[in-house]
Design an enzyme around this catalytic site. Structure first.
Site, PDB file in Angstrom:
ATOM      1  N   PHE A   1      23.180  27.890  41.552  1.00  0.00           N
ATOM      2  CA  PHE A   1      22.355  26.989  42.351  1.00  0.00           C
ATOM      3  C   PHE A   1      21.485  27.787  43.315  1.00  0.00           C
ATOM      4  CE2 PHE A   1      21.496  24.264  46.008  1.00  0.00           C
ATOM      5  CZ  PHE A   1      20.998  23.140  45.392  1.00  0.00           C
TER       6      PHE A   1
ATOM      7  N   HIS B   1      16.366  12.032  28.755  1.00  0.00           N
ATOM      8  CA  HIS B   1      17.213  11.091  29.497  1.00  0.00           C
ATOM      9  C   HIS B   1      17.497   9.849  28.652  1.00  0.00           C
ATOM     10  CE1 HIS B   1      17.019  13.348  33.132  1.00  0.00           C
ATOM     11  NE2 HIS B   1      15.825  12.983  33.517  1.00  0.00           N
TER      12      HIS B   1
ATOM     13  N   GLY C   1      22.524  16.534  35.921  1.00  0.00           N
ATOM     14  CA  GLY C   1      22.503  17.991  35.873  1.00  0.00           C
ATOM     15  C   GLY C   1      21.603  18.556  34.795  1.00  0.00           C
TER      16      GLY C   1
ATOM     17  N   GLY D   1      23.874  20.286  44.356  1.00  0.00           N
ATOM     18  CA  GLY D   1      24.392  20.779  43.091  1.00  0.00           C
ATOM     19  C   GLY D   1      25.894  20.938  43.071  1.00  0.00           C
TER      20      GLY D   1
ATOM     21  N   ARG E   1      28.436  13.648  33.309  1.00  0.00           N
ATOM     22  CA  ARG E   1      28.839  13.914  34.697  1.00  0.00           C
ATOM     23  C   ARG E   1      29.528  12.673  35.250  1.00  0.00           C
ATOM     24  NH1 ARG E   1      24.797  15.643  39.745  1.00  0.00           N
ATOM     25  NH2 ARG E   1      26.441  16.432  41.130  1.00  0.00           N
TER      26      ARG E   1
END
Length: 312
Positions: free
Chosen positions: A248, A127, A68, A270, A149
């Site tokens: 979204f 990341h 996300g 999403g 997540r």
């Protein structure tokens, strides 16, 4: 409020074109024990990144691929710009704020020298695992919003992304993809390992964890939590406005402007619990077992609410 990142679009469109010309073997390389995408990263850039000088007022969003980060990155960037417009408009240079590719580890070797000339607050995404970040990030206590997540939704989203984003190896079946993911043979390595390493840093004063699921449940409340962590001094009205701009639907409609052709790949659903359309009994058992062994009882593990979001 639509924030256009020209460099973001340029680099991703080049990566998409390069990826179409690569063989499967050429798409990935390993650096310091982690797998990365060749079209986006390079050993030379990673080496240059080591000397990057983080500042205490830097705004950093850390999250694994498909956890996300683009959505939450929109929220974070919007909050920073809104705060600057309200409190320090004379210091705001939106063009410079959005000048670089937002992910810290993607760009050219001169990127970090340019960034040293930019005004605060600099907004960056990554990341990378915390042990792969430049030493200055923790030494200078740059603030990091750590995005979490649930691993099954990350797996599902990453599978669809891998089959539509040309720089990443595609997979004919979810089972073959799942094996690569669990063994860390995917771009950015193993998500479980990523969470385990971040769990060692989650209690540091410059780190605040937040979950994708809680942001989905109440985006305005999440925006308020983020704003307070980064000391942005915004109002309830601001939080509601940021939440509305980051739906979204709104981001998908603006994606051609904000993300170029990549927007067609990036914005798929999403949602939450999409993993149920892909995981079979064997996949579930393996993920459940690995999560129990490695993350159950940890702070990060408890935040995921595995029994709520990941039980078949």
């Amino acid at each position: 409020m639509t924030h256009v990142r020209k460099k973001f679009i340029e680099i991703l469109e080049k990566a998409i074109e390069d990826g179409r010309k690569m063989t499967r073997e050429e798409m990935l390389f390993t650096y310091d024990g982690v797998v990365y995408p060749t079209a986006l990263c390079s050993p030379e850039v990673f080496k240059a990144l080591e000397s990057f000088e983080a500042w205490s007022d830097d705004v950093i969003l850390a999250g694994y691929c498909k956890s996300g980060t683009n959505w939450v990155g929109q929220i974070v960037t919007d909050l920073v710009i809104t705060s600057a417009k309200k409190h320090e408009p004379h210091k705001l240079n939106e063009k410079l704020l959005l000048a670089e590719f937002p992910f810290l580890e993607i760009g050219d070797t001169e990127k970090y020298q340019r960034m040293n000339t930019y005004p605060p607050r600099r907004v960056m995404f990554t990341h990378l695992r915390p042990d792969k970040l430049p030493v200055s990030v923790f030494k200078n206590k740059a603030k990091i919003l750590m995005l979490i997540r649930n691993p099954k939704d990350v797996a599902a989203s990453f599978f669809h992304f891998s089959n539509t984003f040309s720089p990443y190896p595609p997979y004919d079946t979810f089972d073959s993809y799942f094996r690569a993911l669990m063994e860390g043979q995917m771009p950015w390595g193993s998500y479980i390992e990523y969470l385990c390493v971040w769990n060692k840093y989650v209690d540091k004063e410059n780190v605040m964890p937040i979950t994708y699921e809680e942001l989905k449940a109440n985006t305005a409340l999440g925006a308020e939590k983020i704003s307070k962590f980064f000391e942005l001094n915004l109002s309830e009205e601001d939080f509601r406005a940021v939440a509305e701009r980051s739906t979204f639907k709104s981001m998908k409609e603006n994606s051609k402007t904000t993300h170029g052709d990549f927007g067609n790949v990036l914005f798929r659903k999403g949602g939450v619990s999409d993993w149920k359309t892909l995981f079979n009994e064997s996949n579930n058992k393996e993920m459940d077992s690995v999560f129990k062994e490695r993350l159950a009882g940890t702070k990060v593990g408890s935040m995921i609410k595995y029994d709520v979001y990941c039980k078949a």
